[in-house]
Design a protein around this motif. Structure first.
Motif, mmCIF file in Angstrom:
data_model
loop_
_atom_site.group_PDB
_atom_site.id
_atom_site.type_symbol
_atom_site.label_atom_id
_atom_site.label_comp_id
_atom_site.label_asym_id
_atom_site.label_seq_id
_atom_site.Cartn_x
_atom_site.Cartn_y
_atom_site.Cartn_z
ATOM 1 N N GLN A 1 0.640 5.353 1.287
ATOM 2 C CA GLN A 1 -0.105 6.314 2.095
ATOM 3 C C GLN A 1 0.581 7.658 1.963
ATOM 4 O OE1 GLN A 1 -0.399 5.536 6.348
ATOM 5 N NE2 GLN A 1 -2.411 6.504 6.416
ATOM 6 N N TYR B 1 0.835 -1.185 0.000
ATOM 7 C CA TYR B 1 0.000 0.000 0.000
ATOM 8 C C TYR B 1 0.877 1.245 0.000
ATOM 9 C CZ TYR B 1 -4.310 -2.553 1.246
ATOM 10 O OH TYR B 1 -5.406 -3.380 1.255
ATOM 11 N N GLY C 1 -1.022 12.637 5.135
ATOM 12 C CA GLY C 1 -2.372 13.027 5.519
ATOM 13 C C GLY C 1 -3.479 12.303 4.786
ATOM 14 N N GLN C 2 -3.130 11.247 4.068
ATOM 15 C CA GLN C 2 -4.123 10.547 3.261
ATOM 16 C C GLN C 2 -4.359 9.127 3.783
ATOM 17 O OE1 GLN C 2 -5.605 12.068 0.477
ATOM 18 N NE2 GLN C 2 -4.515 13.879 1.165
ATOM 19 N N SER C 3 -5.310 8.470 3.157
ATOM 20 C CA SER C 3 -5.592 7.086 3.495
ATOM 21 C C SER C 3 -4.683 6.158 2.695
ATOM 22 C CB SER C 3 -7.058 6.787 3.197
ATOM 23 O OG SER C 3 -7.395 5.489 3.619
ATOM 24 N N LEU C 4 -4.978 4.886 2.744
ATOM 25 C CA LEU C 4 -4.134 3.888 2.095
ATOM 26 C C LEU C 4 -4.674 3.552 0.710
ATOM 27 C CD1 LEU C 4 -3.752 3.447 5.254
ATOM 28 C CD2 LEU C 4 -2.995 1.169 4.644
#
Lengths: 112, 117
Positions: free
Chosen positions: B37, B35, B40-43
């Motif tokens: 990331q 993954y 400040g973001q999601s995966l």
């Protein structure tokens, strides 16, 4: 690619307050998971829900899975500073081949 | 549970260079994923690492940019090639044991924080 909407994206509250985070999709989940991530760490699983209408509790955290298995919520009662972190919902759908799709996350700050 | 070791934990790299991230699991697992990331973001899932064969990439990710190897059930590498500042991100290795149904837990390494100058 399935889309998973999570809200709110940011939440800043005072210690002792309650809060709810929402996660939903237009498609039916085969399972939905909630993770918590702290800075410098990988996400850690909090709960998995599989059955429509399911409710699970983990101390002050309550997780609900919608009857139609398209939505879920995380409710925290009497939040504490130690609850601060990034909360992520992640879903599997039929045919996703065991891959998880993550929501955008909710960054929770609980102020003392 | 599964204990996942990733290295390097962080690195600062120059534009145009490549970096290989290693992921070692303490037990044999069926599924391994990589993954990304961003700050400040999601995966976002990059790819599924398949043992002994080419990885399965998600839309927007290609083998030339993110070559992945998985020689056995406990080890995988992800290379970020010809890096640009847009590749600055945390890269996370994750594993899952299939338990005969949906909802298997995903275990994560601590991630490799990459900064490209």
């Amino acid at each position: 690619t399935q889309l998973l909407e999570q809200s709110p994206q940011f939440l800043s509250i005072q210690e002792g307050e309650n809060l709810t985070v929402y996660c939903n999709s237009s498609s039916v989940f085969s399972s939905l998971q909630w993770y918590r991530q702290e800075p410098g760490e990988g996400p850690v699983l909090l709960v998995t829900v599989v059955t429509g209408g399911e409710v699970k509790k983990l101390k002050r955290l309550t997780f609900q899975f919608g009857d139609a298995r398209k939505d879920s919520s995380l409710h925290i009662t009497a939040a504490q500073p130690g609850d601060t972190g990034l909360y992520l919902c992640a879903g599997e759908w039929e045919g996703s081949n065991y891959k998880l799709t993550f929501g955008k996350g909710t960054l929770l700050t609980v102020n003392p | 549970s599964a204990v996942i070791s990733q290295k390097p934990s962080r690195d600062i790299c120059q534009r145009g260079t490549s970096l290989t991230i290693q992921c070692q699991v303490d037990s044999q697992v069926t599924m391994m994923f990589w993954y990304r990331q961003q700050p400040g973001q999601s995966l976002t899932l990059i790819a599924t690492a398949n043992q002994g064969s080419e990885a399965t990439y998600e839309s927007g990710f290609v083998i030339d940019k993110f070559p992945i190897s998985r020689p056995n059930l406990t080890f995988s590498t992800l290379t970020v090639s010809n890096m640009s500042p847009e590749d600055s991100s945390i890269y996370l290795c994750s594993v899952k044991r299939l338990a005969g149904g949906p909802g298997g837990e995903l275990f994560f390494g601590e991630g490799s924080r990459l900064t490209v100058l």
